[in-house]
Design a protein around this motif. Structure first.
Motif, PDB file in Angstrom:
ATOM      1  N   LEU A 103      -4.163   9.525 -15.766  1.00 56.21           N
ATOM      2  CA  LEU A 103      -5.310  10.137 -15.100  1.00 56.21           C
ATOM      3  C   LEU A 103      -5.679  11.407 -15.844  1.00 56.21           C
ATOM      4  O   LEU A 103      -4.838  12.290 -16.035  1.00 56.21           O
ATOM      5  CB  LEU A 103      -4.979  10.465 -13.643  1.00 56.21           C
ATOM      6  N   LYS A 104      -6.923  11.489 -16.277  1.00 58.82           N
ATOM      7  CA  LYS A 104      -7.417  12.652 -16.992  1.00 58.82           C
ATOM      8  C   LYS A 104      -7.191  13.910 -16.164  1.00 58.82           C
ATOM      9  O   LYS A 104      -7.358  13.899 -14.942  1.00 58.82           O
ATOM     10  CB  LYS A 104      -8.906  12.463 -17.287  1.00 58.82           C
ATOM     11  N   GLY A 105      -6.822  14.980 -16.811  1.00 56.66           N
ATOM     12  CA  GLY A 105      -6.597  16.245 -16.122  1.00 56.66           C
ATOM     13  C   GLY A 105      -7.852  16.729 -15.407  1.00 56.66           C
ATOM     14  O   GLY A 105      -8.972  16.421 -15.806  1.00 56.66           O
ATOM     15  N   ALA A 106      -7.660  17.453 -14.317  1.00 56.04           N
ATOM     16  CA  ALA A 106      -8.728  18.078 -13.521  1.00 56.04           C
ATOM     17  C   ALA A 106      -9.648  17.071 -12.840  1.00 56.04           C
ATOM     18  O   ALA A 106     -10.738  17.419 -12.425  1.00 56.04           O
ATOM     19  CB  ALA A 106      -9.535  19.056 -14.372  1.00 56.04           C
ATOM     20  N   GLN A 107      -9.217  15.798 -12.713  1.00 56.07           N
ATOM     21  CA  GLN A 107     -10.050  14.794 -12.051  1.00 56.07           C
ATOM     22  C   GLN A 107      -9.759  14.683 -10.563  1.00 56.07           C
ATOM     23  O   GLN A 107     -10.624  14.341  -9.792  1.00 56.07           O
ATOM     24  CB  GLN A 107      -9.852  13.420 -12.697  1.00 56.07           C
ATOM     25  N   GLY A 108      -8.527  14.938 -10.161  1.00 56.32           N
ATOM     26  CA  GLY A 108      -8.150  14.728  -8.770  1.00 56.32           C
ATOM     27  C   GLY A 108      -7.995  13.244  -8.486  1.00 56.32           C
ATOM     28  O   GLY A 108      -8.495  12.399  -9.225  1.00 56.32           O
ATOM     29  N   LEU A 109      -7.252  12.929  -7.422  1.00 57.40           N
ATOM     30  CA  LEU A 109      -7.014  11.537  -7.055  1.00 57.40           C
ATOM     31  C   LEU A 109      -6.854  11.454  -5.547  1.00 57.40           C
ATOM     32  O   LEU A 109      -6.079  12.205  -4.959  1.00 57.40           O
ATOM     33  CB  LEU A 109      -5.750  11.009  -7.745  1.00 57.40           C
ATOM     34  N   THR A 110      -7.601  10.541  -4.934  1.00 54.03           N
ATOM     35  CA  THR A 110      -7.553  10.311  -3.490  1.00 54.03           C
ATOM     36  C   THR A 110      -7.373   8.829  -3.232  1.00 54.03           C
ATOM     37  O   THR A 110      -7.941   7.995  -3.936  1.00 54.03           O
ATOM     38  CB  THR A 110      -8.858  10.803  -2.826  1.00 54.03           C
ATOM     39  N   ALA A 111      -6.572   8.500  -2.205  1.00 54.92           N
ATOM     40  CA  ALA A 111      -6.354   7.108  -1.789  1.00 54.92           C
ATOM     41  C   ALA A 111      -6.999   6.913  -0.427  1.00 54.92           C
ATOM     42  O   ALA A 111      -6.720   7.658   0.506  1.00 54.92           O
ATOM     43  CB  ALA A 111      -4.863   6.802  -1.717  1.00 54.92           C
ATOM     44  N   VAL A 112      -7.874   5.901  -0.314  1.00 54.00           N
ATOM     45  CA  VAL A 112      -8.606   5.635   0.923  1.00 54.00           C
ATOM     46  C   VAL A 112      -8.347   4.194   1.351  1.00 54.00           C
ATOM     47  O   VAL A 112      -8.618   3.259   0.608  1.00 54.00           O
ATOM     48  CB  VAL A 112     -10.125   5.842   0.727  1.00 54.00           C
ATOM     49  N   SER A 113      -7.834   4.027   2.578  1.00 53.29           N
ATOM     50  CA  SER A 113      -7.634   2.688   3.122  1.00 53.29           C
ATOM     51  C   SER A 113      -8.925   2.211   3.765  1.00 53.29           C
ATOM     52  O   SER A 113      -9.695   3.014   4.289  1.00 53.29           O
ATOM     53  CB  SER A 113      -6.506   2.697   4.158  1.00 53.29           C
ATOM     54  N   ASP A 114      -9.167   0.891   3.744  1.00 51.21           N
ATOM     55  CA  ASP A 114     -10.467   0.400   4.217  1.00 51.21           C
ATOM     56  C   ASP A 114     -10.645   0.383   5.733  1.00 51.21           C
ATOM     57  O   ASP A 114     -11.718   0.707   6.216  1.00 51.21           O
ATOM     58  CB  ASP A 114     -10.824  -0.956   3.592  1.00 51.21           C
ATOM     59  N   THR A 115      -9.627   0.033   6.523  1.00 46.99           N
ATOM     60  CA  THR A 115      -9.866  -0.021   7.970  1.00 46.99           C
ATOM     61  C   THR A 115      -8.795   0.644   8.828  1.00 46.99           C
ATOM     62  O   THR A 115      -9.066   0.962   9.975  1.00 46.99           O
ATOM     63  CB  THR A 115     -10.002  -1.483   8.467  1.00 46.99           C
ATOM     64  N   ALA A 116      -7.587   0.833   8.322  1.00 44.49           N
ATOM     65  CA  ALA A 116      -6.521   1.504   9.068  1.00 44.49           C
ATOM     66  C   ALA A 116      -5.565   2.129   8.058  1.00 44.49           C
ATOM     67  O   ALA A 116      -5.468   1.661   6.920  1.00 44.49           O
ATOM     68  CB  ALA A 116      -5.777   0.520   9.967  1.00 44.49           C
ATOM     69  N   ALA A 117      -4.858   3.184   8.459  1.00 48.73           N
ATOM     70  CA  ALA A 117      -3.925   3.855   7.552  1.00 48.73           C
ATOM     71  C   ALA A 117      -2.845   2.884   7.082  1.00 48.73           C
ATOM     72  O   ALA A 117      -2.264   2.147   7.870  1.00 48.73           O
ATOM     73  CB  ALA A 117      -3.301   5.056   8.237  1.00 48.73           C
ATOM     74  N   VAL A 118      -2.609   2.883   5.773  1.00 52.95           N
ATOM     75  CA  VAL A 118      -1.656   1.986   5.138  1.00 52.95           C
ATOM     76  C   VAL A 118      -0.639   2.814   4.361  1.00 52.95           C
ATOM     77  O   VAL A 118      -0.975   3.856   3.805  1.00 52.95           O
ATOM     78  CB  VAL A 118      -2.382   1.012   4.177  1.00 52.95           C
ATOM     79  N   VAL A 119       0.601   2.328   4.312  1.00 51.81           N
ATOM     80  CA  VAL A 119       1.642   3.006   3.550  1.00 51.81           C
ATOM     81  C   VAL A 119       1.459   2.680   2.071  1.00 51.81           C
ATOM     82  O   VAL A 119       1.335   1.518   1.684  1.00 51.81           O
ATOM     83  CB  VAL A 119       3.050   2.568   4.010  1.00 51.81           C
ATOM     84  N   GLY A 120       1.445   3.729   1.262  1.00 53.94           N
ATOM     85  CA  GLY A 120       1.402   3.576  -0.177  1.00 53.94           C
ATOM     86  C   GLY A 120       2.635   4.213  -0.799  1.00 53.94           C
ATOM     87  O   GLY A 120       3.293   5.041  -0.155  1.00 53.94           O
ATOM     88  N   GLU A 121       2.971   3.802  -2.008  1.00 54.53           N
ATOM     89  CA  GLU A 121       4.006   4.468  -2.787  1.00 54.53           C
ATOM     90  C   GLU A 121       3.300   5.191  -3.911  1.00 54.53           C
ATOM     91  O   GLU A 121       2.402   4.638  -4.553  1.00 54.53           O
ATOM     92  CB  GLU A 121       4.994   3.463  -3.364  1.00 54.53           C
ATOM     93  N   PHE A 122       3.728   6.428  -4.184  1.00 54.20           N
ATOM     94  CA  PHE A 122       3.022   7.257  -5.156  1.00 54.20           C
ATOM     95  C   PHE A 122       4.012   8.097  -5.954  1.00 54.20           C
ATOM     96  O   PHE A 122       4.980   8.617  -5.401  1.00 54.20           O
ATOM     97  CB  PHE A 122       2.039   8.178  -4.431  1.00 54.20           C
ATOM     98  N   ALA A 123       3.738   8.192  -7.236  1.00 54.19           N
ATOM     99  CA  ALA A 123       4.484   9.100  -8.104  1.00 54.19           C
ATOM    100  C   ALA A 123       3.551   9.535  -9.228  1.00 54.19           C
ATOM    101  O   ALA A 123       2.626   8.808  -9.597  1.00 54.19           O
ATOM    102  CB  ALA A 123       5.717   8.420  -8.691  1.00 54.19           C
ATOM    103  N   PHE A 124       3.777  10.739  -9.738  1.00 54.83           N
ATOM    104  CA  PHE A 124       3.069  11.148 -10.942  1.00 54.83           C
ATOM    105  C   PHE A 124       4.008  11.937 -11.831  1.00 54.83           C
ATOM    106  O   PHE A 124       4.960  12.576 -11.368  1.00 54.83           O
ATOM    107  CB  PHE A 124       1.790  11.933 -10.642  1.00 54.83           C
ATOM    108  N   TYR A 125       3.731  11.867 -13.132  1.00 53.04           N
ATOM    109  CA  TYR A 125       4.512  12.548 -14.140  1.00 53.04           C
ATOM    110  C   TYR A 125       3.516  13.227 -15.088  1.00 53.04           C
ATOM    111  O   TYR A 125       2.650  12.561 -15.633  1.00 53.04           O
ATOM    112  CB  TYR A 125       5.399  11.559 -14.902  1.00 53.04           C
ATOM    113  N   THR A 126       3.654  14.515 -15.301  1.00 55.99           N
ATOM    114  CA  THR A 126       2.709  15.260 -16.131  1.00 55.99           C
ATOM    115  C   THR A 126       3.010  15.050 -17.605  1.00 55.99           C
ATOM    116  O   THR A 126       4.160  15.176 -18.032  1.00 55.99           O
ATOM    117  CB  THR A 126       2.760  16.755 -15.776  1.00 55.99           C
TER     118      THR A 126
END
Length: 128
Positions: A103-126
């Motif tokens: 992910l390009k720097g300074a872009q930000g990242l948001t996760a949006v579920s379509d109809t109800a809150a869903v569990v996601g797994e997330f990690a990032f490494y700089t």
């Protein structure tokens, strides 16, 4: 500095006229600025912020849609949409699917579920 080695393998006997079987990997240099992997609740409407625009360096991102509702852990087919800070959609991650991408720097990242809150797994490494 640290290293991260992602590997992608694609195997199929019926996706094309020829058998598909290959693997690629890379060694990525990262800093110790990272998060996860961990589970998060991906909300509807405005979504859940994963990275802010303050993240100025490239981030290697892992994201998985677990296919489980955040409220009670029930199975779901809800799609989680990944968006940049401006609200531009660039990926739909279905139940059980995952993504790994820079992910390009300074872009930000948001996760949006379509109809109800869903569990996601997330990690990032700089990127180092």
């Amino acid at each position: 500095m640290a290293t991260l080695t992602p590997t992608l393998s694609l195997v199929s006997t019926d996706a094309s006229s020829d058998n598909l079987n290959f693997s690629v990997d890379s060694t990525l240099t990262t800093t110790h600025t990272s998060q996860g992997p961990g589970k998060i609740s991906c909300a509807t409407s405005s979504g859940t912020a994963l990275l802010t625009t303050g993240q100025t360096s490239i981030a290697y991102v892992y994201f998985k849609n677990t296919g489980k509702l955040a409220a009670d852990g029930a199975d779901t087919t809800n799609i989680i949409t990944l968006q940049d800070a401006a609200g531009n959609t660039f990926s739909d991650v279905g139940a059980g699917e995952f993504a790994f991408f820079p992910l390009k720097g300074a872009q930000g990242l948001t996760a949006v579920s379509d109809t109800a809150a869903v569990v996601g797994e997330f990690a990032f490494y700089t990127k180092g």
